[in-house]
Design a protein around this motif. Sequence first.
Motif, mmCIF file in Angstrom:
data_model
loop_
_atom_site.group_PDB
_atom_site.id
_atom_site.type_symbol
_atom_site.label_atom_id
_atom_site.label_comp_id
_atom_site.label_asym_id
_atom_site.label_seq_id
_atom_site.Cartn_x
_atom_site.Cartn_y
_atom_site.Cartn_z
ATOM 1 N N ALA A 142 0.829 -1.204 0.000
ATOM 2 C CA ALA A 142 0.000 0.000 0.000
ATOM 3 C C ALA A 142 0.862 1.253 0.000
ATOM 4 N N ALA A 143 1.982 1.224 0.745
ATOM 5 C CA ALA A 143 2.856 2.388 0.824
ATOM 6 C C ALA A 143 3.526 2.669 -0.521
ATOM 7 N N VAL A 144 4.053 1.608 -1.162
ATOM 8 C CA VAL A 144 4.738 1.792 -2.449
ATOM 9 C C VAL A 144 3.767 2.275 -3.509
ATOM 10 N N ASP A 153 1.873 6.464 -6.896
ATOM 11 C CA ASP A 153 0.689 7.077 -7.500
ATOM 12 C C ASP A 153 0.655 8.570 -7.233
ATOM 13 N N GLY A 154 1.018 8.947 -5.998
ATOM 14 C CA GLY A 154 1.034 10.367 -5.669
ATOM 15 C C GLY A 154 2.054 11.133 -6.488
ATOM 16 N N LEU A 155 3.253 10.570 -6.608
ATOM 17 C CA LEU A 155 4.311 11.235 -7.372
ATOM 18 C C LEU A 155 3.917 11.397 -8.841
ATOM 19 N N SER A 159 -1.592 4.103 2.564
ATOM 20 C CA SER A 159 -1.885 4.653 1.239
ATOM 21 C C SER A 159 -2.133 6.153 1.311
ATOM 22 N N PHE A 160 -2.935 6.579 2.283
ATOM 23 C CA PHE A 160 -3.254 8.005 2.407
ATOM 24 C C PHE A 160 -1.989 8.827 2.637
ATOM 25 N N CYS A 161 -1.207 8.430 3.642
ATOM 26 C CA CYS A 161 -0.021 9.221 4.007
ATOM 27 C C CYS A 161 1.020 9.232 2.898
ATOM 28 N N PHE A 162 1.274 8.077 2.304
ATOM 29 C CA PHE A 162 2.320 8.016 1.290
ATOM 30 C C PHE A 162 1.875 8.666 -0.018
ATOM 31 N N PHE A 163 0.601 8.522 -0.371
ATOM 32 C CA PHE A 163 0.121 9.229 -1.558
ATOM 33 C C PHE A 163 0.258 10.738 -1.339
ATOM 34 N N GLY A 211 14.468 6.710 -5.526
ATOM 35 C CA GLY A 211 14.556 6.169 -4.179
ATOM 36 C C GLY A 211 13.589 5.022 -3.938
ATOM 37 N N THR A 212 12.329 5.198 -4.331
ATOM 38 C CA THR A 212 11.344 4.131 -4.115
ATOM 39 C C THR A 212 11.673 2.909 -4.964
#
Length: 369
Positions: A145-147, A152-154, A288-292, A326-327
Amino acid sequence: MNTVPTASTPTKSEIRRWRRYLADEQAEAAVYRDLAGRRTGEEREILLALAEAEGRHEAHWRELLGIHVGQKRHGAFRTRLLGFLARRFGSVFVLALAQSAESRSPYTADVDATDAMAADERIHEEVVRGLAARGRKRLSGTFRAAVFGINDGLVSNLALVLGIGATGVPPATILFTGIAGLLAGALSMGAGEYVSVRSQRELLEASSPNPATRDILPHLDLEANELTLVYRARGMSPVEAEAHAREVLSTLELQTGPLRTADLAAASEPIEDEHEAIGTGWSAALSSFCFFASGALLPVLPYLFGMEGIAAIVLAAVLVGIALLGTGAIVGVLSGAPPLKRAIRQLLIGYGAAGVTYVLGLLFGTSLG
């Protein structure tokens, strides 16, 4: 077949190579001891056994060097970095790096290393892979979810900002569009992950054996032995299922107290592992929320600080590119794949998507003009 060379005066190149191997073995043994110090039980025993094996390899190089051992040297930089991380974190990231390091062993092609040593290193890779797999399974749900969230956010917000910016609208419009995209995307990702994970867990729970079923095991007809159908439904062959069911029922006959081992629950262990692997709905949603949001913030930063025009676009693209590298590298490390290859792949995919949107924005802006 690799064998230890006969006693003779080693060349300078051989001494340098053997000293390097000796230093690497000492450093690798220290890494495994440091990792073992942060673990308990079976994992600790396995890591200490690996350190002992590296000690045997160290003794081999000491014997070859003899009087040429010299002063203690530092191991390779990557091994020392592993040691630093192991002492401070001891996480799955260190195990993943150790797995990659074991796969690069030069002993197979070195005439001065024995066949047993080369085989040891290959086995060590598999042992570390197994240990790392446990950690990967524990974090895979939240990590997935984090990746997905940060990438997706980037990519989505960079594409949005570049596409809108290419149309020639004022910087304030680009800023507010980017913030709206951040909030909308983060909320959507969080809600989507929660629903997805909860639904997956509910499906798995529906496949788990009913614990109440164990209470009726002592009353089953030994001749009909319908317990075999349970094991056949879970993948055993008819012969294996019948043998296992008779073993379970014969054990029950010998028990005088309440049933101590839920045999049916044992069949559900893969399901429990899957529960652990996918994580919980709330943890996946929050990740998901925080990382997006954190990923989607980067393309907006230049506009938050008052930049505009091509300078803001370039800086946004650079910031997102660094984050994508980085990711991608982190995913590569955790998966045991080359980090650089994964990083470049992530960068090209992200820039490709954003570039298409930017071109479309330019065409749209030109048509309006």
